[in-house]
Design a protein around this motif. Structure first.
Motif, PDB file in Angstrom:
ATOM      1  N   SER A 162       0.958  -1.156   0.220  1.00  0.00           N
ATOM      2  CA  SER A 162      -0.062  -0.122   0.561  1.00  0.00           C
ATOM      3  C   SER A 162       0.496   1.530   0.326  1.00  0.00           C
ATOM      4  O   SER A 162       0.480   2.152  -0.339  1.00  0.00           O
ATOM      5  CB  SER A 162      -0.924  -0.424   1.026  1.00  0.00           C
ATOM      6  OG  SER A 162      -0.281  -0.324   2.006  1.00  0.00           O
ATOM      7  N   ARG A 163       1.933   1.312   0.508  1.00  0.00           N
ATOM      8  CA  ARG A 163       3.115   2.197   0.267  1.00  0.00           C
ATOM      9  C   ARG A 163       3.612   2.069  -0.773  1.00  0.00           C
ATOM     10  O   ARG A 163       4.763   2.678  -0.832  1.00  0.00           O
ATOM     11  CB  ARG A 163       3.833   2.559   1.815  1.00  0.00           C
ATOM     12  CG  ARG A 163       3.256   1.916   3.129  1.00  0.00           C
ATOM     13  CD  ARG A 163       3.915   2.280   4.814  1.00  0.00           C
ATOM     14  NE  ARG A 163       2.876   2.485   5.175  1.00  0.00           N
ATOM     15  CZ  ARG A 163       3.162   1.875   7.054  1.00  0.00           C
ATOM     16  NH1 ARG A 163       4.342   1.288   6.501  1.00  0.00           N
ATOM     17  NH2 ARG A 163       2.531   2.391   7.647  1.00  0.00           N
ATOM     18  N   GLY A 164       3.623   1.523  -1.682  1.00  0.00           N
ATOM     19  CA  GLY A 164       4.440   1.701  -2.772  1.00  0.00           C
ATOM     20  C   GLY A 164       5.555   0.653  -3.204  1.00  0.00           C
ATOM     21  O   GLY A 164       6.254   1.063  -3.843  1.00  0.00           O
ATOM     22  N   HIS A 165       6.620  -0.216  -2.112  1.00  0.00           N
ATOM     23  CA  HIS A 165       7.455  -1.012  -1.875  1.00  0.00           C
ATOM     24  C   HIS A 165       7.380  -2.591  -2.578  1.00  0.00           C
ATOM     25  O   HIS A 165       8.696  -2.410  -2.673  1.00  0.00           O
ATOM     26  CB  HIS A 165       7.695  -0.942  -0.406  1.00  0.00           C
ATOM     27  CG  HIS A 165       8.530   0.640   0.009  1.00  0.00           C
ATOM     28  ND1 HIS A 165       9.481   1.451  -0.125  1.00  0.00           N
ATOM     29  CD2 HIS A 165       8.187   1.630   1.073  1.00  0.00           C
ATOM     30  CE1 HIS A 165       9.805   2.516   0.346  1.00  0.00           C
ATOM     31  NE2 HIS A 165       8.820   3.016   1.432  1.00  0.00           N
ATOM     32  N   LEU A 166       5.929  -2.746  -2.215  1.00  0.00           N
ATOM     33  CA  LEU A 166       6.367  -3.588  -3.123  1.00  0.00           C
ATOM     34  C   LEU A 166       5.180  -4.349  -3.694  1.00  0.00           C
ATOM     35  O   LEU A 166       4.423  -3.846  -4.388  1.00  0.00           O
ATOM     36  CB  LEU A 166       6.113  -5.100  -1.409  1.00  0.00           C
ATOM     37  CG  LEU A 166       5.211  -6.404  -2.153  1.00  0.00           C
ATOM     38  CD1 LEU A 166       6.555  -7.016  -2.888  1.00  0.00           C
ATOM     39  CD2 LEU A 166       4.794  -7.028  -1.009  1.00  0.00           C
ATOM     40  N   LEU A 167       5.557  -4.161  -5.624  1.00  0.00           N
ATOM     41  CA  LEU A 167       5.002  -4.396  -6.190  1.00  0.00           C
ATOM     42  C   LEU A 167       4.284  -4.979  -6.757  1.00  0.00           C
ATOM     43  O   LEU A 167       2.914  -5.810  -7.558  1.00  0.00           O
ATOM     44  CB  LEU A 167       5.816  -3.760  -7.911  1.00  0.00           C
ATOM     45  CG  LEU A 167       6.457  -2.203  -6.765  1.00  0.00           C
ATOM     46  CD1 LEU A 167       7.090  -1.396  -8.251  1.00  0.00           C
ATOM     47  CD2 LEU A 167       5.171  -1.211  -7.313  1.00  0.00           C
ATOM     48  N   ARG A 168       4.961  -6.728  -6.455  1.00  0.00           N
ATOM     49  CA  ARG A 168       4.769  -7.505  -6.976  1.00  0.00           C
ATOM     50  C   ARG A 168       5.529  -9.037  -6.413  1.00  0.00           C
ATOM     51  O   ARG A 168       6.652  -8.401  -6.212  1.00  0.00           O
ATOM     52  CB  ARG A 168       5.314  -8.277  -9.080  1.00  0.00           C
ATOM     53  CG  ARG A 168       4.388  -7.273  -9.764  1.00  0.00           C
ATOM     54  CD  ARG A 168       3.109  -7.364  -9.980  1.00  0.00           C
ATOM     55  NE  ARG A 168       2.050  -8.564 -10.043  1.00  0.00           N
ATOM     56  CZ  ARG A 168       2.424  -9.381 -11.159  1.00  0.00           C
ATOM     57  NH1 ARG A 168       2.487  -8.353 -12.102  1.00  0.00           N
ATOM     58  NH2 ARG A 168       1.798 -10.564 -11.441  1.00  0.00           N
ATOM     59  N   LEU A 169       5.269 -10.376  -5.887  1.00  0.00           N
ATOM     60  CA  LEU A 169       5.205 -11.425  -5.440  1.00  0.00           C
ATOM     61  C   LEU A 169       5.078 -12.588  -6.197  1.00  0.00           C
ATOM     62  O   LEU A 169       3.832 -12.662  -6.518  1.00  0.00           O
ATOM     63  CB  LEU A 169       5.048 -11.146  -4.663  1.00  0.00           C
ATOM     64  CG  LEU A 169       5.756 -12.187  -2.917  1.00  0.00           C
ATOM     65  CD1 LEU A 169       7.262 -11.459  -3.077  1.00  0.00           C
ATOM     66  CD2 LEU A 169       5.613 -11.719  -1.460  1.00  0.00           C
ATOM     67  N   TRP A 170       5.655 -13.181  -6.079  1.00  0.00           N
ATOM     68  CA  TRP A 170       6.074 -14.787  -6.871  1.00  0.00           C
ATOM     69  C   TRP A 170       6.018 -15.412  -6.408  1.00  0.00           C
ATOM     70  O   TRP A 170       7.055 -15.977  -5.780  1.00  0.00           O
ATOM     71  CB  TRP A 170       6.167 -14.447  -8.682  1.00  0.00           C
ATOM     72  CG  TRP A 170       5.879 -14.048  -9.111  1.00  0.00           C
ATOM     73  CD1 TRP A 170       4.714 -13.912  -9.650  1.00  0.00           C
ATOM     74  CD2 TRP A 170       6.201 -12.108 -10.277  1.00  0.00           C
ATOM     75  NE1 TRP A 170       4.369 -13.094 -11.272  1.00  0.00           N
ATOM     76  CE2 TRP A 170       4.962 -12.146 -10.744  1.00  0.00           C
ATOM     77  CE3 TRP A 170       7.296 -11.663  -8.976  1.00  0.00           C
ATOM     78  CZ2 TRP A 170       5.583 -10.547 -11.461  1.00  0.00           C
ATOM     79  CZ3 TRP A 170       7.619 -10.252  -9.707  1.00  0.00           C
ATOM     80  CH2 TRP A 170       6.841 -10.042 -10.768  1.00  0.00           C
TER      81      TRP A 170
END
Length: 97
Positions: free
Chosen positions: A37-45
Protein backbone atom coordinates in the motif's frame (compact mmCIF):
# COMPACT_ATOMS: atom_id res chain seq x y z
CA UNK A 1 12.11 5.40 -6.12
CA UNK A 2 14.17 2.68 -7.79
CA UNK A 3 12.98 -0.84 -8.53
CA UNK A 4 14.77 -3.99 -7.38
CA UNK A 5 14.28 -7.64 -8.22
CA UNK A 6 14.56 -9.52 -4.93
CA UNK A 7 14.80 -13.27 -4.42
CA UNK A 8 13.92 -14.21 -0.84
CA UNK A 9 14.49 -17.60 0.73
CA UNK A 10 13.11 -18.27 4.19
CA UNK A 11 14.42 -21.04 6.42
CA UNK A 12 12.62 -21.53 9.71
CA UNK A 13 15.21 -22.43 12.35
CA UNK A 14 15.12 -26.02 13.51
CA UNK A 15 13.28 -26.38 16.79
CA UNK A 16 10.99 -23.39 16.21
CA UNK A 17 7.54 -23.94 17.69
CA UNK A 18 5.14 -24.40 14.73
CA UNK A 19 2.62 -22.06 16.39
CA UNK A 20 5.29 -19.35 16.60
CA UNK A 21 6.22 -19.85 12.94
CA UNK A 22 2.52 -19.56 11.98
CA UNK A 23 2.18 -16.36 14.04
CA UNK A 24 5.20 -14.81 12.33
CA UNK A 25 3.94 -15.86 8.87
CA UNK A 26 0.59 -14.19 9.62
CA UNK A 27 2.40 -11.00 10.68
CA UNK A 28 4.45 -11.25 7.47
CA UNK A 29 1.29 -11.21 5.35
CA UNK A 30 0.02 -8.11 7.16
CA UNK A 31 3.35 -6.32 6.72
CA UNK A 32 3.53 -7.24 3.02
CA UNK A 33 0.11 -5.66 2.47
CA UNK A 34 1.28 -2.51 4.30
CA UNK A 35 4.43 -2.29 2.17
CA UNK A 36 2.39 -2.79 -0.99
CA UNK A 37 0.00 0.00 0.00
CA UNK A 38 3.03 2.31 0.49
CA UNK A 39 4.44 1.46 -2.94
CA UNK A 40 7.40 -0.62 -1.72
CA UNK A 41 6.15 -4.03 -2.86
CA UNK A 42 4.93 -4.08 -6.46
CA UNK A 43 4.74 -7.81 -7.28
CA UNK A 44 5.50 -11.09 -5.54
CA UNK A 45 5.69 -14.61 -6.98
CA UNK A 46 6.56 -18.08 -5.71
CA UNK A 47 7.96 -20.42 -8.37
CA UNK A 48 5.95 -23.64 -8.52
CA UNK A 49 7.35 -26.27 -6.17
CA UNK A 50 9.92 -23.94 -4.57
CA UNK A 51 10.23 -22.33 -1.16
CA UNK A 52 11.68 -19.04 -2.40
CA UNK A 53 9.81 -15.91 -3.44
CA UNK A 54 10.68 -13.46 -6.19
CA UNK A 55 9.41 -9.91 -6.07
CA UNK A 56 9.72 -6.42 -7.46
CA UNK A 57 10.33 -4.00 -4.63
CA UNK A 58 10.87 -0.21 -4.57
CA UNK A 59 13.06 1.97 -2.38
CA UNK A 60 15.21 5.07 -2.75
CA UNK A 61 18.35 2.93 -2.76
CA UNK A 62 19.56 -0.56 -1.84
CA UNK A 63 20.43 0.46 1.70
CA UNK A 64 16.89 1.67 2.37
CA UNK A 65 15.53 -1.48 0.73
CA UNK A 66 17.57 -3.80 2.97
CA UNK A 67 17.43 -1.84 6.22
CA UNK A 68 13.99 -0.24 6.25
CA UNK A 69 11.82 -2.16 3.80
CA UNK A 70 12.97 -5.78 3.84
CA UNK A 71 14.33 -5.33 7.36
CA UNK A 72 10.81 -4.53 8.56
CA UNK A 73 9.50 -7.95 7.52
CA UNK A 74 8.76 -10.20 10.51
CA UNK A 75 10.45 -13.15 8.74
CA UNK A 76 13.56 -11.10 7.85
CA UNK A 77 15.77 -12.72 10.52
CA UNK A 78 15.08 -16.08 8.85
CA UNK A 79 15.57 -14.83 5.28
CA UNK A 80 18.39 -14.56 2.82
CA UNK A 81 18.01 -12.05 0.00
CA UNK A 82 19.54 -11.66 -3.42
CA UNK A 83 18.94 -8.08 -4.57
CA UNK A 84 19.32 -6.97 -8.19
CA UNK A 85 18.84 -3.28 -9.06
CA UNK A 86 16.69 -2.79 -12.18
CA UNK A 87 16.70 -0.14 -14.85
CA UNK A 88 14.24 0.65 -17.63
CA UNK A 89 14.53 -1.22 -20.89
CA UNK A 90 13.70 0.72 -24.06
CA UNK A 91 11.51 -2.16 -25.33
CA UNK A 92 9.52 -2.59 -22.11
CA UNK A 93 5.84 -2.76 -23.12
CA UNK A 94 4.89 -1.47 -19.66
CA UNK A 95 6.70 1.84 -20.06
CA UNK A 96 3.67 3.50 -21.63
CA UNK A 97 1.55 2.92 -18.49
Amino acid sequence: MREFLVELTTVVPEGTDPAEADRIRAAEAVRARELASRGHLLRLWRPVGELRSIGVWCADDERELREKVLGSLPLWPWMTAVVTPLQEHPNDPGRAR
